[in-house]
Design a protein around this motif. Sequence first.
Motif, short mmCIF file in Angstrom:
data_model
loop_
_atom_site.label_atom_id
_atom_site.label_comp_id
_atom_site.label_asym_id
_atom_site.label_seq_id
_atom_site.Cartn_x
_atom_site.Cartn_y
_atom_site.Cartn_z
N ALA A 591 7.70 -3.46 1.40
CA ALA A 591 8.11 -2.58 0.31
C ALA A 591 7.66 -1.13 0.50
O ALA A 591 8.21 -0.23 -0.12
N THR A 592 6.65 -0.90 1.35
CA THR A 592 6.13 0.46 1.52
C THR A 592 6.74 1.14 2.73
O THR A 592 7.44 0.55 3.53
N ARG A 593 6.42 2.42 2.84
CA ARG A 593 6.91 3.21 3.97
C ARG A 593 6.04 2.96 5.21
O ARG A 593 4.91 2.52 5.09
N LYS A 594 6.58 3.31 6.37
CA LYS A 594 5.82 3.11 7.60
C LYS A 594 4.57 3.97 7.62
O LYS A 594 3.57 3.60 8.22
N SER A 595 4.62 5.11 6.95
CA SER A 595 3.48 6.03 6.96
C SER A 595 2.39 5.64 5.96
O SER A 595 1.30 6.19 5.98
N ASP A 596 2.68 4.69 5.07
CA ASP A 596 1.70 4.29 4.05
C ASP A 596 0.65 3.37 4.65
O ASP A 596 0.96 2.56 5.52
N MET A 597 -0.59 3.49 4.16
CA MET A 597 -1.68 2.68 4.68
C MET A 597 -2.17 1.70 3.62
O MET A 597 -2.46 2.09 2.49
N ILE A 598 -2.24 0.40 3.99
CA ILE A 598 -2.64 -0.66 3.07
C ILE A 598 -4.04 -1.13 3.46
O ILE A 598 -4.36 -1.27 4.64
N ALA A 599 -4.88 -1.42 2.44
CA ALA A 599 -6.24 -1.92 2.70
C ALA A 599 -6.59 -2.96 1.65
O ALA A 599 -6.09 -2.94 0.52
N ARG A 600 -7.45 -3.88 2.05
CA ARG A 600 -7.99 -4.87 1.11
C ARG A 600 -9.38 -4.44 0.70
O ARG A 600 -10.27 -4.28 1.54
N MET A 601 -9.59 -4.23 -0.59
CA MET A 601 -10.87 -3.76 -1.09
C MET A 601 -11.83 -4.91 -1.35
O MET A 601 -13.04 -4.73 -1.47
N GLY A 602 -11.30 -6.15 -1.43
CA GLY A 602 -12.13 -7.32 -1.71
C GLY A 602 -11.42 -8.23 -2.69
O GLY A 602 -10.69 -7.77 -3.57
N GLY A 603 -11.62 -9.54 -2.55
CA GLY A 603 -10.98 -10.48 -3.45
C GLY A 603 -9.47 -10.34 -3.41
O GLY A 603 -8.86 -10.38 -2.34
N ASP A 604 -8.82 -10.15 -4.58
CA ASP A 604 -7.37 -9.97 -4.63
C ASP A 604 -7.03 -8.50 -4.92
O ASP A 604 -5.91 -8.22 -5.35
N GLU A 605 -7.95 -7.57 -4.65
CA GLU A 605 -7.72 -6.16 -4.90
C GLU A 605 -7.29 -5.46 -3.61
O GLU A 605 -7.94 -5.59 -2.57
N PHE A 606 -6.20 -4.67 -3.69
CA PHE A 606 -5.67 -3.96 -2.55
C PHE A 606 -5.40 -2.51 -2.96
O PHE A 606 -5.20 -2.19 -4.13
N THR A 607 -5.42 -1.63 -1.96
CA THR A 607 -5.11 -0.23 -2.19
C THR A 607 -4.06 0.23 -1.18
O THR A 607 -3.94 -0.33 -0.09
N ILE A 608 -3.31 1.27 -1.58
CA ILE A 608 -2.29 1.84 -0.69
C ILE A 608 -2.43 3.35 -0.76
O ILE A 608 -2.53 3.93 -1.85
#
Length: 684
Positions: A591-608
């Motif tokens: 769903a995101t763009r190629k330039s976007d960066m995804i990370a897992r902060m812990g548990g079920d929490e994610f950031t973009i």
Amino acid sequence: MNEKTVPVDALHPEIASSLLNHIPDAVMLLSVEGEMFYRFAFINDAAMDWFNWPANVCGMLLHQMWPEDSQGIILKHCREAAASRSSITFNELVCLPQNRTARQMVLTPLFNERNLCTHLIFTIQGISKSSIQKTQIEMDHSFFEAFFTHSVDPISLWTVKGDLLELNPAFKKVFGWEEGAFKTETALHTCGFIPEDKGEEAEILFQQMLQGHTISHYETQRRHKDGRLLDVAITYLPIKNQKGNVTAGAISFCDISETKKLERELRNVKEQLELVWNNTADAIDLFTLQGRLLHINPAFTSLFGWTKEDTEGERPAIIFTPPHLKEELQQIRSQLRRGQTIVSLETERQKKDGSILDVLATYNPLKNKAGEVWAVIGVYKDITKLKQVQAELMESEERYRIIAEHSHDIIKVLHSNGQITYASPSHEKVLGFKPDELVGKIFFNTVYKEDVEQVRKQFERSIAENSMCQVQFRQCTKGGSWIWVEAIFSPVSGKEGLVQQYTVAARDITQRKRDEEELQNYASFDSLTGVYNRRMFTEFIDKEIGTAKHSCRSFAVMYMDIDKFKEVNDSYGHEIGDELLKQFVQRLMKATRKSDMIARMGGDEFTILLSDINSLKEVTEVAERIQQELRLPYHLQGHMIRATSSNGIAFYPHHGESTQVLLRHADRALYKAKENRNTYHIYG
């Protein structure tokens, strides 16, 4: 009539004050003044006594004297009685002085000759001194029932004899056991809920509870009905009567299986990395491009004498790089900043005692997904002895042969045309070839085909420059497989100065290659989902802030989690929960763009991180795509699971100009979104 009362209004001569002062109920006559105010015109002795009002209360307004906790509802009923033109009866709990309460109340309107409501007769019945205690008990019982029934933690209630009284719904959901399984003479031990090796421990804790002791968060194990062992934290709470005697016991459980699983996995990974780090023979350091030393291994200390305490806060290369190599050090840093790997640099490094070592230094920049260097691994091999050997070989090839045949490294002598003229006995142990099977063959035919071109170029450059070189490549084995080796090519010149042959000393570095790859992945990525971890994400935002500030651009941070993820774990197990996290990340990538960066902060929490954005619409379009993608059901191991997501969004610089502020505001926006779930919310 006593001194606490005043005569009844002449408009109502039928009210006999002497009669009202001798009845047990509280009676008050209220004068109606408009639609909002009611003034005391008469109060009988019972009312004055129960409310403990002063003698001058008559003439005051009702709301000035009535208890605040029920004042609003009483005024409402007064308005209703006046408007309805008929008596109304209602029950309302009113707390009075001297530990008494009032419940049943009657309001009766009185009218003048023009049929206007001028007064209200207010009668209060059912006053009891014990009502407060009874009501408090009822409220306490209701609260306990609500807590017991709706608690997410399993709770069981027991008698002092060890008989089960009740299990709450959470107990049955988490452990699978019904109350019938505990209806035996030895309920605590026979059904299998308590593992055999925990029976004595459970009995001791139960007895301590019966002695009046509270045991909080005791970590142990209990068995699910399906046989699985669950890690739990148990609290034993004695229930006492008014005399302080224990009459029952409540045992609550908190499922900590996931926490324990993560602790075990982290401990295993840490032990493996420490084993590699502490036992490798090569000296290794890990440092940032800013010169901050992160780690050095024991081999580093053993080789150079420097300890971590000696190097903290300093640029690692400055400490042990000799002063005459200052220009070389600047070139190294310049190459590393460009992300270039420096392999087998023949140089010198200074030990703590001031002596100089000849070393081969290899620097591997560690890059994030965007190709940016965040740290460097330096590997150093002491070649002082090897250089001495090479010097001796210039005078005596036989002497070299004796050394080579007793070395654990695989050593070859090559003609300048690449033909093998000598192979040490160690080849048979490392590669499976006997020495005579290699002599006469072309060296490049023993190199893994994809690495031949790289090795040939290094070989030819060494000939042209008449210099030593080091190269890492894959060497073929007799069995058809390959291993990684690190080889040092040393030219041997004749009297005329022309290169006549080469010595090649190689060492098996297969395990080191694996260790380096594992170390880089561990430091940068989440082991379950493969996306970046919290540390990497915050470094990305730090860098993005610097870029955006310089170019006056904006970017956005999304902070999201999976709605009701704990219910999925509780209902289907952590294995399916882990699979859900993996598929969740795959959908985010889609769903995101190629330039976007995804990370897992812990548990079920994610950031973009959405960099270089031009408008609010551009971000909301991404957010809408994410929500649409995540609303689709998941198919996990035969189960169809619907798990939506909530998303909080913050913009730089409008919602913060630092990493901490942006993440905090995005997190607050997430909690705002979670009020409705399955949506996104922009901070503000």
